[in-house]
Scaffold this motif. Structure first.
Motif, PDB file in Angstrom:
ATOM      1  N   HIS A  88      42.532  36.571  30.842  1.00  0.00           N
ATOM      2  CA  HIS A  88      42.466  36.163  32.256  1.00  0.00           C
ATOM      3  C   HIS A  88      42.737  37.367  33.173  1.00  0.00           C
ATOM      4  N   SER A 140      39.927  39.730  33.384  1.00  0.00           N
ATOM      5  CA  SER A 140      38.820  39.220  34.205  1.00  0.00           C
ATOM      6  C   SER A 140      39.116  39.402  35.695  1.00  0.00           C
ATOM      7  N   HIS A 191      38.602  43.200  36.562  1.00  0.00           N
ATOM      8  CA  HIS A 191      37.176  43.558  36.676  1.00  0.00           C
ATOM      9  C   HIS A 191      36.516  42.835  37.855  1.00  0.00           C
ATOM     10  N   ARG A 193      47.521  38.975  43.170  1.00  0.00           N
ATOM     11  CA  ARG A 193      48.875  38.607  42.746  1.00  0.00           C
ATOM     12  C   ARG A 193      49.917  39.272  43.655  1.00  0.00           C
ATOM     13  N   MET A 205      32.845  32.705  30.124  1.00  0.00           N
ATOM     14  CA  MET A 205      33.244  33.261  31.428  1.00  0.00           C
ATOM     15  C   MET A 205      32.323  34.388  31.895  1.00  0.00           C
ATOM     16  N   LYS A 244      32.690  30.117  34.685  1.00  0.00           N
ATOM     17  CA  LYS A 244      33.503  31.190  35.277  1.00  0.00           C
ATOM     18  C   LYS A 244      34.989  30.806  35.287  1.00  0.00           C
ATOM     19  N   THR A 245      35.270  29.590  35.673  1.00  0.00           N
ATOM     20  CA  THR A 245      36.659  29.147  35.812  1.00  0.00           C
ATOM     21  C   THR A 245      37.047  28.163  34.709  1.00  0.00           C
ATOM     22  N   GLN A 300      38.776  24.824  40.727  1.00  0.00           N
ATOM     23  CA  GLN A 300      37.846  25.700  41.446  1.00  0.00           C
ATOM     24  C   GLN A 300      37.568  25.181  42.862  1.00  0.00           C
ATOM     25  N   ASP A 335      40.390  26.000  44.876  1.00  0.00           N
ATOM     26  CA  ASP A 335      40.372  27.428  45.197  1.00  0.00           C
ATOM     27  C   ASP A 335      39.444  27.686  46.386  1.00  0.00           C
TER      28      ASP A 335
HETATM   29  C1  GRG Z   1      34.885  39.854  35.257  1.00  0.00           C
HETATM   30  C2  GRG Z   1      33.930  38.661  33.256  1.00  0.00           C
HETATM   31  C3  GRG Z   1      34.620  38.606  34.545  1.00  0.00           C
HETATM   32  C4  GRG Z   1      34.983  37.387  35.023  1.00  0.00           C
HETATM   33  C5  GRG Z   1      35.723  37.176  36.245  1.00  0.00           C
HETATM   34  C6  GRG Z   1      38.377  35.312  37.111  1.00  0.00           C
HETATM   35  C7  GRG Z   1      36.972  35.488  37.503  1.00  0.00           C
HETATM   36  C8  GRG Z   1      35.930  35.707  36.443  1.00  0.00           C
HETATM   37  C9  GRG Z   1      36.671  35.510  38.777  1.00  0.00           C
HETATM   38  C10 GRG Z   1      37.699  35.379  39.845  1.00  0.00           C
HETATM   39  C11 GRG Z   1      37.069  34.671  40.960  1.00  0.00           C
HETATM   40  C12 GRG Z   1      37.837  33.459  41.293  1.00  0.00           C
HETATM   41  C13 GRG Z   1      38.666  33.533  42.505  1.00  0.00           C
HETATM   42  C14 GRG Z   1      37.790  32.358  40.574  1.00  0.00           C
HETATM   43  C15 GRG Z   1      38.499  31.141  40.978  1.00  0.00           C
HETATM   44  C16 GRG Z   1      39.375  30.566  39.967  1.00  0.00           C
HETATM   45  C17 GRG Z   1      40.289  31.536  39.427  1.00  0.00           C
HETATM   46  C18 GRG Z   1      39.985  31.995  38.066  1.00  0.00           C
HETATM   47  C19 GRG Z   1      41.332  31.944  40.142  1.00  0.00           C
HETATM   48  C20 GRG Z   1      42.347  32.878  39.644  1.00  0.00           C
HETATM   49  O1  GRG Z   1      43.167  32.213  38.715  1.00  0.00           O
HETATM   50  P1  GRG Z   1      44.666  31.810  39.071  1.00  0.00           P
HETATM   51  O2  GRG Z   1      44.716  31.142  40.402  1.00  0.00           O
HETATM   52  O3  GRG Z   1      45.287  33.269  39.188  1.00  0.00           O
HETATM   53  O4  GRG Z   1      45.234  31.060  37.919  1.00  0.00           O
HETATM   54  P2  GRG Z   1      46.758  33.788  38.834  1.00  0.00           P
HETATM   55  O5  GRG Z   1      46.812  35.149  39.489  1.00  0.00           O
HETATM   56  O6  GRG Z   1      47.764  32.836  39.402  1.00  0.00           O
HETATM   57  O7  GRG Z   1      46.820  33.877  37.344  1.00  0.00           O
END
Ligand code: GRG
Length: 279
Positions: free
Chosen positions: A65, A68, A71, A84, A139, A167-168, A204, A207
């Motif tokens: 996680h 991801s 990146h 974070r 993902m 993705k999520t 999602q 979010d």
């Molecule tokens: C680079 C292969 C690759 C994938 C990236 C994580 C992701 C995929 C994209 C982030 C975009 C995003 C905001 C997605 C929404 C859902 C999400 C995964 C939020 C982040 O997860 P949290 O809220 O984060 O659990 P923390 O920081 O609390 O662990």
């Protein structure tokens, strides 16, 4: 508390000697919500297994996680400065080091999983589950679809659903799959995985709503969907429609969990906390 014990464990897994290790630890030990580890611990507790035995598997998920997120924040992807509650990995360490930190975390995840206190058949199943959730039909595909949607500047509901499912949803579902594997109830995956995906969809949508309604300070990350004209559930369904869809998806997740012969009370309680999250 298990959360503190896990945090200490996570902080011990990677040395801090090399620059790339410092970049890996910088992002990994930053204050994330640790939802995926918590989900695994709750499922294990519900299925009568000591949650501590899930530490290696949970760390592996959290490493994937975190990679991801590193990146995703890069200039070639979302180009974000805050994650974070801290400067993003590439802002702190430079782009090249951040790419390597992500690569390091992705591979370290499988090292930690392979060295976990599990039977060989469980290790195989855990490894396949995590690789499939994270990989090119999981993902990575979701992220790729997301990039294409951004280029087009618009998205139909079906494509958005598929994008976010992978993705999520895939990485939020893998703790539930792993819980079933570690509790020797692989048959529960048929119910736990759709429940994980319903929860992933709800998460999602939430979010997307928070991206419009919360501040960057609250979220600990940039809230940039409006500025980027990003097509999301919030823009497709509107505030009220998005909230309804979110509630429905959480209800669906809980409804599925109630179908299992075991009582998933800890997991359902955690979903209750996710439901009211404000960041
Ligand atoms: C680079 C292969 C690759 C994938 C990236 C994580 C992701 C995929 C994209 C982030 C975009 C995003 C905001 C997605 C929404 C859902 C999400 C995964 C939020 C982040 O997860 P949290 O809220 O984060 O659990 P923390 O920081 O609390 O662990």
């Amino acid at each position: 508390m298990i959360r503190d014990e896990f945090e200490a464990y996570l902080g011990r897994l990677i040395p801090n000697d090399l620059e790339v290790e410092r970049a890996m630890n910088y992002s990994l030990t930053a204050p994330g919500k640790r939802l995926r580890p918590q989900l695994l611990f709750c499922v294990l507790q519900d299925l009568g297994i000591d949650a501590h035995s899930g530490f290696a598997a949970a760390a592996a998920i959290e490493m994937v996680h975190t990679y991801s997120l590193i990146h995703d924040d890069l200039p070639a992807m979302d180009d974000d400065d805050l994650r974070r509650g801290r400067p993003t990995c590439h802002k702190q360490f430079g782009e090249a080091e951040a790419i390597l930190a992500g690569d390091g975390l992705l591979t370290k995840a499988f090292e930690v999983l392979g060295q976990g206190p599990y039977r060989d058949d469980q290790k195989t199943a855990l490894t396949v589950a995590l690789a499939q959730a994270a990989g090119h039909r999981g993902m990575v595909m979701g992220q790729d679809l997301d990039l294409r949607n951004d280029v087009l500047g618009e998205v139909d509901p079906e494509t958005l659903k598929k994008t976010d499912y992978h993705k999520t949803g895939d990485l939020l579902t893998v703790p539930l799959s792993m819980g079933a594997i570690l509790a020797d109830h692989p048959e529960y995956r048929a119910v736990l995985e759709p429940a994980g995906h319903a929860m992933g969809l709800a998460f999602q949508i939430q979010d997307d709503i928070l991206d419009y309604t919360a501040t960057a300070e609250q979220m600990g990350k940039s809230v940039s969907d409006a500025a980027n004209h990003k097509a999301t559930y919030y823009t497709l369904l509107g505030p009220k429609g998005a909230r309804q869809a979110c509630e429905q998806a959480y209800d669906q997740a809980v409804g599925l969990l109630r179908q299992l012969p075991a009582e998933l009370s800890e997991t359902i309680a955690l979903i209750g906390q996710m439901r009211v999250r404000d960041h």
